[in-house]
Write a protein that holds these residues in place. Sequence first.
Motif, short mmCIF file in Angstrom:
data_model
loop_
_atom_site.label_atom_id
_atom_site.label_comp_id
_atom_site.label_asym_id
_atom_site.label_seq_id
_atom_site.Cartn_x
_atom_site.Cartn_y
_atom_site.Cartn_z
N LEU A 130 42.26 9.20 -26.46
CA LEU A 130 42.11 8.66 -27.66
C LEU A 130 41.93 7.12 -28.41
N GLU A 131 43.94 6.66 -28.12
CA GLU A 131 43.87 5.18 -27.62
C GLU A 131 43.67 4.23 -26.98
N LEU A 132 43.36 5.22 -26.18
CA LEU A 132 43.05 3.99 -24.92
C LEU A 132 41.10 4.00 -24.61
N LEU A 133 41.04 5.09 -25.03
CA LEU A 133 39.37 4.58 -25.55
C LEU A 133 39.14 3.72 -26.53
N LYS A 134 39.67 3.41 -27.58
CA LYS A 134 39.47 2.49 -28.74
C LYS A 134 39.80 1.46 -28.86
N ALA A 135 40.59 0.83 -27.70
CA ALA A 135 41.06 0.41 -26.47
C ALA A 135 39.81 -0.52 -25.84
N VAL A 136 39.78 0.14 -25.15
CA VAL A 136 38.40 -0.54 -24.09
C VAL A 136 37.21 -0.09 -24.96
N ALA A 137 36.74 0.11 -26.19
CA ALA A 137 35.86 0.15 -26.45
C ALA A 137 35.39 -1.10 -26.90
N GLU A 138 36.35 -1.97 -27.24
CA GLU A 138 37.21 -2.74 -28.69
C GLU A 138 36.42 -3.80 -26.93
N SER A 139 37.28 -3.81 -25.96
CA SER A 139 36.50 -5.19 -24.81
C SER A 139 35.02 -4.71 -24.55
N ASP A 140 34.98 -3.62 -24.53
CA ASP A 140 33.48 -3.45 -23.73
C ASP A 140 32.37 -2.88 -24.43
N SER A 141 30.81 -3.38 -24.74
CA SER A 141 30.58 -2.88 -25.81
C SER A 141 29.93 -2.01 -25.13
N ARG A 142 29.80 -1.72 -23.59
CA ARG A 142 28.73 -0.85 -23.15
C ARG A 142 30.04 0.99 -22.95
#
Length: 304
Positions: free
Chosen positions: A48-60
């Motif tokens: 989940l932490e990784l997903l949150k980090a990725v979601a902040e940098s990639d709007s897709r």
Amino acid sequence: MKKVSILIPVYNEAGNIAPMLEALDKTLSDCYLYEILFIDDGSSDKTLELLKAVAESDSRVHYISFARNFGQQNALKAGMDLCTGDCAVMLDGDLQHPPELIPKMLELWDDGYEIVYTRRKEDRRLSLYKRLTSSLFHRILRSMSGMHIEQGIADFRLLDRKVLDVLASFHEPDLFLRGIVQWMGYRRFGLDYMPEQRFTGETKYNSIKLIKHAVQGITSFSVKPLYIAVFLGLLFVALSMSYLIYVLWRATLGLGASGWASTIVTVMFFGGLNMLLLGIIGIYVGKIFIQTKRRPTYIVREMN
């Protein structure tokens, strides 16, 4: 421009998030708008932490996080309920489902197919036990359900928006999407693929979970096990009557029925058979019990 939703259920797949996104980035075409929706099925690692980090940098990239582990089928259901694409492609998060097949699936979708499903080719790298049990499961499921569920069919598929809208109305507590999608009909096309090796981590399906999944699939689409229970009951009633005639015939000849050992074995056999038949009936009664509660099939803790 059409929009495509990529649905990826994940459970303790922290090591596979970055490779999956890299593989998708190489595969996705500029001809479509995309959203990548990860469904975190109650992971206990850093997924989940990784997903949150990725979601902040990639709007897709978007994520849904469950309050606990509800299972892969319910994770896929959540993704189908909440995605916004004109179609949805669902695949596992361990890279065993090749993202390179997605362009071909979209091409078939553009040709008018509403369901594009995949069939896993026989993988000789798997143990003989796994290959035999997989083949046996599909044979039993076909014979029990009356539906032609092809050998090796997987949860790697594309569904058109009209199919997703119909599936949103399903609220079954024991989901078996392979059977449900087959039962729905629609115009469909099957693609064969060779599964890749899991990138990192270990499979979440052990033998007990696979057996449970098989029983769930059979009992979700067929009442034939109940008819088999009735048939076995009638068969053994007929056999017991035949044995009674045999005992009476020996009694007329002055010969007593001998053998305590055979009596005990017979009692144990019929006791075990009764427990088996009651278990079959109990599974169906349990399904009715759970269904009447109308509890949600998943609980979302947080999402972006």
